[in-house]
Write a protein that holds these residues in place. Structure first.
Motif, PDB file in Angstrom:
ATOM      1  N   MET A  53       0.771  -1.209  -0.093  1.00  0.00           N
ATOM      2  CA  MET A  53      -0.095  -0.008  -0.046  1.00  0.00           C
ATOM      3  C   MET A  53       0.833   1.298  -0.018  1.00  0.00           C
ATOM      4  N   SER A  54       0.436   2.346  -0.490  1.00  0.00           N
ATOM      5  CA  SER A  54       0.958   3.749  -0.312  1.00  0.00           C
ATOM      6  C   SER A  54      -0.088   4.663  -0.075  1.00  0.00           C
ATOM      7  N   VAL A 101      -8.312  -8.135   4.911  1.00  0.00           N
ATOM      8  CA  VAL A 101      -9.392  -6.994   5.196  1.00  0.00           C
ATOM      9  C   VAL A 101     -10.694  -7.718   4.663  1.00  0.00           C
ATOM     10  N   LEU A 102     -11.712  -6.973   5.224  1.00  0.00           N
ATOM     11  CA  LEU A 102     -13.086  -7.595   4.619  1.00  0.00           C
ATOM     12  C   LEU A 102     -13.583  -6.229   3.590  1.00  0.00           C
ATOM     13  N   ALA A 103     -14.475  -6.677   2.793  1.00  0.00           N
ATOM     14  CA  ALA A 103     -15.042  -5.612   1.900  1.00  0.00           C
ATOM     15  C   ALA A 103     -15.554  -4.600   2.939  1.00  0.00           C
ATOM     16  N   GLY A 104     -15.331  -3.522   2.806  1.00  0.00           N
ATOM     17  CA  GLY A 104     -16.010  -2.088   3.297  1.00  0.00           C
ATOM     18  C   GLY A 104     -15.340  -1.812   4.589  1.00  0.00           C
ATOM     19  N   GLU A 105     -14.157  -2.399   4.823  1.00  0.00           N
ATOM     20  CA  GLU A 105     -13.403  -2.009   5.871  1.00  0.00           C
ATOM     21  C   GLU A 105     -12.356  -0.771   5.706  1.00  0.00           C
ATOM     22  N   VAL A 106     -12.356   0.035   6.350  1.00  0.00           N
ATOM     23  CA  VAL A 106     -11.611   1.117   6.197  1.00  0.00           C
ATOM     24  C   VAL A 106      -9.970   1.238   6.285  1.00  0.00           C
ATOM     25  N   LEU A 107      -9.328   1.238   5.009  1.00  0.00           N
ATOM     26  CA  LEU A 107      -7.943   0.929   4.982  1.00  0.00           C
ATOM     27  C   LEU A 107      -7.223   2.321   5.051  1.00  0.00           C
ATOM     28  N   ILE A 108      -7.592   3.490   4.554  1.00  0.00           N
ATOM     29  CA  ILE A 108      -6.865   4.740   5.023  1.00  0.00           C
ATOM     30  C   ILE A 108      -8.032   5.565   5.669  1.00  0.00           C
ATOM     31  N   THR A 109      -7.783   6.053   6.580  1.00  0.00           N
ATOM     32  CA  THR A 109      -8.682   6.903   7.079  1.00  0.00           C
ATOM     33  C   THR A 109      -8.412   8.587   6.965  1.00  0.00           C
ATOM     34  N   ASP A 169      -3.160   3.923  -2.796  1.00  0.00           N
ATOM     35  CA  ASP A 169      -3.176   2.882  -3.440  1.00  0.00           C
ATOM     36  C   ASP A 169      -3.246   1.636  -2.393  1.00  0.00           C
ATOM     37  N   ILE A 170      -4.007   0.661  -2.633  1.00  0.00           N
ATOM     38  CA  ILE A 170      -3.881  -0.347  -1.610  1.00  0.00           C
ATOM     39  C   ILE A 170      -4.001  -1.773  -2.645  1.00  0.00           C
ATOM     40  N   TRP A 171      -3.137  -2.306  -2.893  1.00  0.00           N
ATOM     41  CA  TRP A 171      -3.025  -3.691  -3.578  1.00  0.00           C
ATOM     42  C   TRP A 171      -3.107  -5.098  -2.685  1.00  0.00           C
ATOM     43  N   ALA A 172      -4.204  -5.917  -3.149  1.00  0.00           N
ATOM     44  CA  ALA A 172      -4.333  -7.117  -2.261  1.00  0.00           C
ATOM     45  C   ALA A 172      -4.502  -8.184  -3.101  1.00  0.00           C
ATOM     46  N   GLN A 176      -4.987  -7.247  -7.010  1.00  0.00           N
ATOM     47  CA  GLN A 176      -5.801  -6.126  -7.913  1.00  0.00           C
ATOM     48  C   GLN A 176      -5.792  -4.891  -6.702  1.00  0.00           C
ATOM     49  N   GLN A 177      -6.027  -3.869  -7.213  1.00  0.00           N
ATOM     50  CA  GLN A 177      -6.347  -2.586  -6.518  1.00  0.00           C
ATOM     51  C   GLN A 177      -7.802  -2.621  -5.620  1.00  0.00           C
ATOM     52  N   ILE A 178      -7.758  -2.612  -4.323  1.00  0.00           N
ATOM     53  CA  ILE A 178      -8.933  -2.815  -3.900  1.00  0.00           C
ATOM     54  C   ILE A 178      -9.610  -1.499  -3.307  1.00  0.00           C
ATOM     55  N   GLY A 179      -8.765  -0.353  -3.223  1.00  0.00           N
ATOM     56  CA  GLY A 179      -9.136   0.750  -2.499  1.00  0.00           C
ATOM     57  C   GLY A 179     -10.148   1.368  -3.346  1.00  0.00           C
ATOM     58  N   LEU A 180     -11.160   2.034  -2.328  1.00  0.00           N
ATOM     59  CA  LEU A 180     -12.577   2.780  -3.117  1.00  0.00           C
ATOM     60  C   LEU A 180     -12.690   3.933  -2.003  1.00  0.00           C
ATOM     61  N   THR A 181     -12.656   5.116  -2.735  1.00  0.00           N
ATOM     62  CA  THR A 181     -12.906   6.428  -1.718  1.00  0.00           C
ATOM     63  C   THR A 181     -14.443   6.585  -1.669  1.00  0.00           C
TER      64      THR A 181
END
Lengths: 390, 91
Positions: free
Chosen positions: A202-203, A217-225, A243-246, A380-385
């Protein structure tokens, strides 16, 4: 008076005799309408008299010894009287006139413009349910009502109007554009997990990372606050970015029947023709039955046009092609290949994983079906704003 | 009736009453040189393409011209059309 003769009935009469001026006086006194008295050679005259007073003219002329000769009869009443006993001859022009009046208020051509994702067939089918279409009256289209009903039927419409010019209707459509989900950069936001996975790397560009590489991590979990607290500024909110690659895993199944039906054409076929006038169909054949046990029906309709304008006439061709139904067994290798392609397409288009790192398939047959199960691993990139609440 | 007409004529001559109101007296209108209308006539005495004689009260109207046509005629009024050369009142 001349125009009255045209509508009612008039006669052109020749008078021959010495006492014509006296006859004219008699006619005037007897209130017999006449006009356009012209002298011909010698003691001959011509005049126009109302058809229903011809008898009076003859009677008065006889008294004055003036000869009368009817040269011509004119007028609509006289014209219609000729058809006494042959009313059918008047029927065709009367029907034609009625048809012309009706045709001019009827839609015979319809065009759809402005559609992108909605098909013309879809739009026309929905309009047909609202009595807007070929063969329908164009005088009673309530655009407001049609628009609201069409928006209920086809949710993707933002605007619709029907413009009628003569017998052609143009349906103008504007579809709703779904804007991409975007969060403005000045809006406080978090980056959350689009799907469940194992964080690989992640960056963090803005905000504070809540996970580390190796975390599940689970879907919907906060990765960057985007909610930050520090001693200097206290609590504040920022628009988190990064960017979060998982690693993500997928499992999906596709199925095909082991036996399928196939059509083997025999080469025999029959063609039937019909004519459609407005929406009424007239079959140009007498025996409609088809003797084939199994057949495909292929129908085509050709609208006739004249000088660039469509007529309310179309020719319908229906072909019946005989076939013999066969049962074929599915080739297992071919079946697997079909199912594999289906599953990979799903992975690319629906899951956002263009190239799986690992992919395995397992096939099994049973209950008349071939099943293929795919297990795939993606990076794949899993981050969503997502905008912060509150 | 005759006395009444005589009386009316005297009144017309000595008063400002317009002749048009006088019953029985002809009224002749010439429109351009192609149309003549006669009101309160007494019928035709002669009719031809070059001469039409209209009887009026106390006189005859001779209409001379070419191509004369009786356009319309009723008991009280008639209309002539054609090239009119002369109108003559013969008392």
């Amino acid at each position: 008076m001349r125009s009255a003769y045209w509508i009612t009935e008039g006669a052109e009469v020749r008078l021959t005799g010495e006492a014509v001026p006296e006859l004219l006086n008699d006619l005037a006194l007897a209130d017999v309408p006449f006009s356009r008295v012209r002298a011909e050679e010698g003691s001959r005259f011509r005049l126009y008299v109302r058809g229903d007073r011809l008898g009076d003219l003859r009677e008065l002329a006889e008294k004055r010894r003036v000869e009368t000769e009817v040269l011509a009869r004119r007028g609509l009443v006289h014209f219609l009287r000729r058809f006494r006993g042959h009313a059918g001859l008047l029927l065709a022009p009367a029907l034609l006139l009625a048809a012309l009046l009706w045709l001019s208020d009827t839609i015979w051509e319809i065009d759809v413009v402005g559609n992108r994702t909605l098909s013309r067939t879809e739009i026309l089918a929905a309009l047909e349910e609202l009595d807007v279409g070929i063969g329908h009256n164009s005088m009673h289209i309530d655009n407001e009502l049609v628009r609201s009903r069409m928006q209920e039927k086809l949710g993707r419409l933002s605007y619709l109007t029907v413009r009628v010019s003569g017998s052609k209707a143009t349906v103008i459509v504007r579809e709703r554009r779904e804007p991409p989900e975007m969060v403005e950069e000045d809006v406080p936001a978090d980056v959350i997990a689009r799907r469940t996975g194992l964080v690989e790397r992640m960056s963090v560009l803005e905000g504070k990372g809540e996970v580390r590489p190796g975390d599940a991590v689970l879907a919907g979990e906060v990765l960057i606050t985007g909610g930050l607290t520090d001693l200097q500024n206290g609590a504040r909110e920022v628009h988190a970015m990064g960017d979060i690659w998982a690693r993500t895993w997928y499992q999906a199944e596709a199925v095909l029947p082991l036996e399928h039906g196939e059509k083997a054409e025999t080469g025999r076929s029959k063609v039937r023709w019909a004519v459609k006038i407005c929406n009424f169909r007239i079959n140009l054949y007498f025996h409609g039955g088809i003797s084939y046990e199994a057949y495909d029906k292929i129908q085509g309709e050709t609208r006739l046009a004249l000088l660039g304008s469509y007529l309310p006439l179309s020719l319908v061709r229906t072909e019946y092609r005989e076939y013999t139904p066969l049962r074929r067994s599915l080739d297992p290798e071919l079946g697997e290949a079909i199912l594999r392609e289906r599953l990979l397409r799903w992975l690319r288009e629906e899951s956002g994983c263009p190239e799986p790192e690992e992919c395995s398939f397992m096939a099994e047959s049973g209950d008349g079906y071939l099943r293929l199960t795919m297990t795939a691993e993606c990076l794949q990139q899993i981050g969503l704003t997502q905008a912060r609440e509150g | 009736m005759r006395f009444a007409k005589k009386l009316l004529r005297r009144l017309d001559g000595g008063s400002d009453l317009p002749l048009a109101f006088a019953p029985g007296l002809p009224r002749i209108e010439l429109e351009g040189l192609e149309r003549v209308r006669v009101e309160q006539h007494r019928g035709l005495a002669a009719y031809g393409p070059e001469l039409v004689v209209v009887r009026c009260s106390g006189a005859e109207l001779h209409v001379r011209g070419s191509g004369l046509t009786l356009e319309a005629m009723t008991a009280g009024e008639l209309q002539l059309r054609g090239k009119i050369f002369a109108l003559e009142l013969v008392c």
